[in-house]
Design a protein around this motif. Structure first.
Motif, PDB file in Angstrom:
ATOM      1  N   UNK A  37     -20.365   3.361  45.862  1.00  0.00           N
ATOM      2  CA  UNK A  37     -20.586   1.981  46.298  1.00  0.00           C
ATOM      3  C   UNK A  37     -21.213   1.154  45.188  1.00  0.00           C
ATOM      4  N   UNK A  38     -20.581   0.020  44.880  1.00  0.00           N
ATOM      5  CA  UNK A  38     -21.145  -0.972  43.970  1.00  0.00           C
ATOM      6  C   UNK A  38     -21.536  -2.198  44.784  1.00  0.00           C
ATOM      7  N   UNK A  39     -22.731  -2.717  44.517  1.00  0.00           N
ATOM      8  CA  UNK A  39     -23.185  -3.927  45.190  1.00  0.00           C
ATOM      9  C   UNK A  39     -23.207  -5.078  44.200  1.00  0.00           C
ATOM     10  N   UNK A  40     -22.501  -6.148  44.542  1.00  0.00           N
ATOM     11  CA  UNK A  40     -22.531  -7.370  43.752  1.00  0.00           C
ATOM     12  C   UNK A  40     -23.838  -8.096  44.052  1.00  0.00           C
ATOM     13  N   UNK A  41     -24.650  -8.300  43.030  1.00  0.00           N
ATOM     14  CA  UNK A  41     -25.980  -8.879  43.197  1.00  0.00           C
ATOM     15  C   UNK A  41     -26.075 -10.188  42.423  1.00  0.00           C
ATOM     16  N   UNK A  42     -26.484 -11.244  43.124  1.00  0.00           N
ATOM     17  CA  UNK A  42     -26.574 -12.561  42.506  1.00  0.00           C
ATOM     18  C   UNK A  42     -28.004 -12.953  42.175  1.00  0.00           C
ATOM     19  N   UNK A  43     -28.917 -11.990  42.296  1.00  0.00           N
ATOM     20  CA  UNK A  43     -30.312 -12.221  41.949  1.00  0.00           C
ATOM     21  C   UNK A  43     -31.000 -10.864  41.805  1.00  0.00           C
ATOM     22  N   UNK A  44     -32.213 -10.901  41.284  1.00  0.00           N
ATOM     23  CA  UNK A  44     -32.948  -9.660  41.032  1.00  0.00           C
ATOM     24  C   UNK A  44     -33.290  -8.917  42.317  1.00  0.00           C
ATOM     25  N   UNK A  45     -33.638  -9.655  43.357  1.00  0.00           N
ATOM     26  CA  UNK A  45     -34.023  -9.011  44.619  1.00  0.00           C
ATOM     27  C   UNK A  45     -32.885  -8.178  45.192  1.00  0.00           C
ATOM     28  N   UNK A  46     -31.667  -8.689  45.113  1.00  0.00           N
ATOM     29  CA  UNK A  46     -30.527  -7.939  45.633  1.00  0.00           C
ATOM     30  C   UNK A  46     -30.337  -6.624  44.880  1.00  0.00           C
ATOM     31  N   UNK A  47     -30.579  -6.651  43.582  1.00  0.00           N
ATOM     32  CA  UNK A  47     -30.435  -5.431  42.789  1.00  0.00           C
ATOM     33  C   UNK A  47     -31.434  -4.372  43.244  1.00  0.00           C
ATOM     34  N   UNK A  48     -32.650  -4.785  43.533  1.00  0.00           N
ATOM     35  CA  UNK A  48     -33.668  -3.850  44.006  1.00  0.00           C
ATOM     36  C   UNK A  48     -33.303  -3.316  45.387  1.00  0.00           C
ATOM     37  N   UNK A  49     -32.790  -4.183  46.252  1.00  0.00           N
ATOM     38  CA  UNK A  49     -32.352  -3.762  47.588  1.00  0.00           C
ATOM     39  C   UNK A  49     -31.214  -2.749  47.467  1.00  0.00           C
ATOM     40  N   UNK A  50     -30.268  -3.023  46.586  1.00  0.00           N
ATOM     41  CA  UNK A  50     -29.123  -2.132  46.403  1.00  0.00           C
ATOM     42  C   UNK A  50     -29.580  -0.739  46.009  1.00  0.00           C
ATOM     43  N   UNK A  51     -30.460  -0.658  45.032  1.00  0.00           N
ATOM     44  CA  UNK A  51     -30.932   0.641  44.578  1.00  0.00           C
ATOM     45  C   UNK A  51     -31.712   1.374  45.664  1.00  0.00           C
ATOM     46  N   UNK A  52     -32.578   0.659  46.350  1.00  0.00           N
ATOM     47  CA  UNK A  52     -33.445   1.287  47.352  1.00  0.00           C
ATOM     48  C   UNK A  52     -32.672   1.829  48.538  1.00  0.00           C
ATOM     49  N   UNK A  53     -31.440   1.330  48.727  1.00  0.00           N
ATOM     50  CA  UNK A  53     -30.690   1.727  49.921  1.00  0.00           C
ATOM     51  C   UNK A  53     -29.422   2.512  49.600  1.00  0.00           C
ATOM     52  N   UNK A  54     -29.385   3.096  48.407  1.00  0.00           N
ATOM     53  CA  UNK A  54     -28.361   4.096  48.136  1.00  0.00           C
ATOM     54  C   UNK A  54     -27.160   3.680  47.328  1.00  0.00           C
ATOM     55  N   UNK A  55     -27.112   2.438  46.835  1.00  0.00           N
ATOM     56  CA  UNK A  55     -25.960   2.029  46.027  1.00  0.00           C
ATOM     57  C   UNK A  55     -25.869   2.878  44.763  1.00  0.00           C
ATOM     58  N   UNK A  56     -24.663   3.078  44.302  1.00  0.00           N
ATOM     59  CA  UNK A  56     -24.439   3.850  43.082  1.00  0.00           C
ATOM     60  C   UNK A  56     -24.472   2.975  41.834  1.00  0.00           C
ATOM     61  N   UNK A  57     -24.174   1.683  42.020  1.00  0.00           N
ATOM     62  CA  UNK A  57     -24.116   0.788  40.872  1.00  0.00           C
ATOM     63  C   UNK A  57     -24.346  -0.650  41.321  1.00  0.00           C
ATOM     64  N   UNK A  58     -24.932  -1.432  40.444  1.00  0.00           N
ATOM     65  CA  UNK A  58     -25.108  -2.865  40.664  1.00  0.00           C
ATOM     66  C   UNK A  58     -24.199  -3.626  39.711  1.00  0.00           C
ATOM     67  N   UNK A  59     -23.543  -4.663  40.247  1.00  0.00           N
ATOM     68  CA  UNK A  59     -22.863  -5.641  39.404  1.00  0.00           C
ATOM     69  C   UNK A  59     -23.708  -6.904  39.452  1.00  0.00           C
ATOM     70  N   UNK A  60     -24.337  -7.244  38.336  1.00  0.00           N
ATOM     71  CA  UNK A  60     -25.241  -8.394  38.298  1.00  0.00           C
ATOM     72  C   UNK A  60     -24.492  -9.639  37.844  1.00  0.00           C
ATOM     73  N   UNK A  61     -24.654 -10.702  38.638  1.00  0.00           N
ATOM     74  CA  UNK A  61     -23.976 -11.972  38.376  1.00  0.00           C
ATOM     75  C   UNK A  61     -24.938 -13.117  38.648  1.00  0.00           C
ATOM     76  N   UNK A  62     -24.560 -14.294  38.207  1.00  0.00           N
ATOM     77  CA  UNK A  62     -25.134 -15.541  38.679  1.00  0.00           C
ATOM     78  C   UNK A  62     -24.006 -16.278  39.401  1.00  0.00           C
ATOM     79  N   UNK A  63     -24.234 -17.503  39.813  1.00  0.00           N
ATOM     80  CA  UNK A  63     -23.160 -18.360  40.312  1.00  0.00           C
ATOM     81  C   UNK A  63     -22.420 -17.841  41.526  1.00  0.00           C
ATOM     82  N   UNK A  64     -23.152 -17.489  42.570  1.00  0.00           N
ATOM     83  CA  UNK A  64     -22.498 -16.987  43.777  1.00  0.00           C
ATOM     84  C   UNK A  64     -21.500 -17.986  44.347  1.00  0.00           C
TER      85      UNK A  64
END
Length: 226
Positions: free
Chosen positions: A4-31
């Motif tokens: 599972x990859x989670x598309x994250x549009x801010x830092x908080x989402x990246x932390x949420x993704x990691x804490x809940x089992x995501x395998x990878x973060x895709x970091x972006x701006x401009x949602x």
């Protein structure tokens, strides 16, 4: 087992993704425009905070995927800068005026990004011939292609996603994205046979991933044992 990859549009989402089992973060701006290149400070913060893999979007603006010489130089500069921070991969896609894959420019960026891996993003959903486009993306050296099956969402693109996974074999990862949620991920996994899935896991009007949704997505993938 599917990942599972989670598309994250801010830092908080990246932390949420990691804490809940995501395998990878895709970091972006401009949602609001489907993702653009994030700020350097955010990439640095997220790279320092994560122990899971981090891919970074390289897209200088919203709109189409045909870029000027100036925009291309900015993309190159961003790749070089983010490589120094130790990111795991990059996400981009360049098309010609007729929406075919620009193999020359994409290959140039893939080579610049090496040894980091590269994902061809949903610019793929604009191509006129998805079978030909997949071969072109593979020839450029991408390791993953993110697509909703050349439609507005993965539910509508289910048949095409299945065909792409079959055509790809083990040459490239076809990653369904665009409307992937816990409500449909089991069917997507069963019908397409994909090995990686992409979701923002946003379930309300916020711009932050829902921790429960991330957990549900990962739990359902683990349940299938693929």
């Amino acid at each position: 087992m599917a990942k599972l990859e989670i598309a994250c549009f801010n830092n908080n989402s990246a932390l949420v993704a990691q804490a809940n089992g995501a395998d990878r973060v895709e970091l972006c701006a401009g949602m609001e425009v489907g993702g653009t290149t994030p700020f350097l400070e955010d990439v640095q913060y997220v790279r320092d905070a994560l122990h899971i893999k981090l891919n970074v979007m390289i897209r200088p603006r919203g709109g189409n995927f045909v870029y000027s010489a100036e925009e291309l130089e900015q993309m190159k500069t961003d790749i070089i800068t983010f490589k120094k921070l130790g990111v795991d991969g990059f996400v981009f896609g360049i098309l010609n005026e007729d929406n075919t894959v620009d193999t020359v420019l994409n290959k140039e960026l893939v080579e610049l990004a090496s040894p980091a891996s590269c994902t061809f993003h949903r610019a793929f959903d604009d191509v006129p011939d998805y079978r030909a486009a997949l071969e072109e993306v593979i020839s450029c050296g991408f390791t993953t292609v993110l697509t909703s099956g050349c439609t507005s969402n993965v539910d509508k693109g289910l048949y095409t996603l299945k065909a792409l996974v079959q055509q790809a074999g083990d040459r490239i990862v076809v990653m369904p994205g665009g409307g992937v949620r816990s409500s449909n991920i089991e069917q997507l996994l069963h019908e397409t046979g994909a090995s990686y899935f992409h979701s923002s896991a946003i379930t309300d009007n916020s711009d932050i991933a829902d921790p429960q949704e991330v957990h549900r997505l990962k739990t359902l993938l683990n349940k299938q044992g693929v």
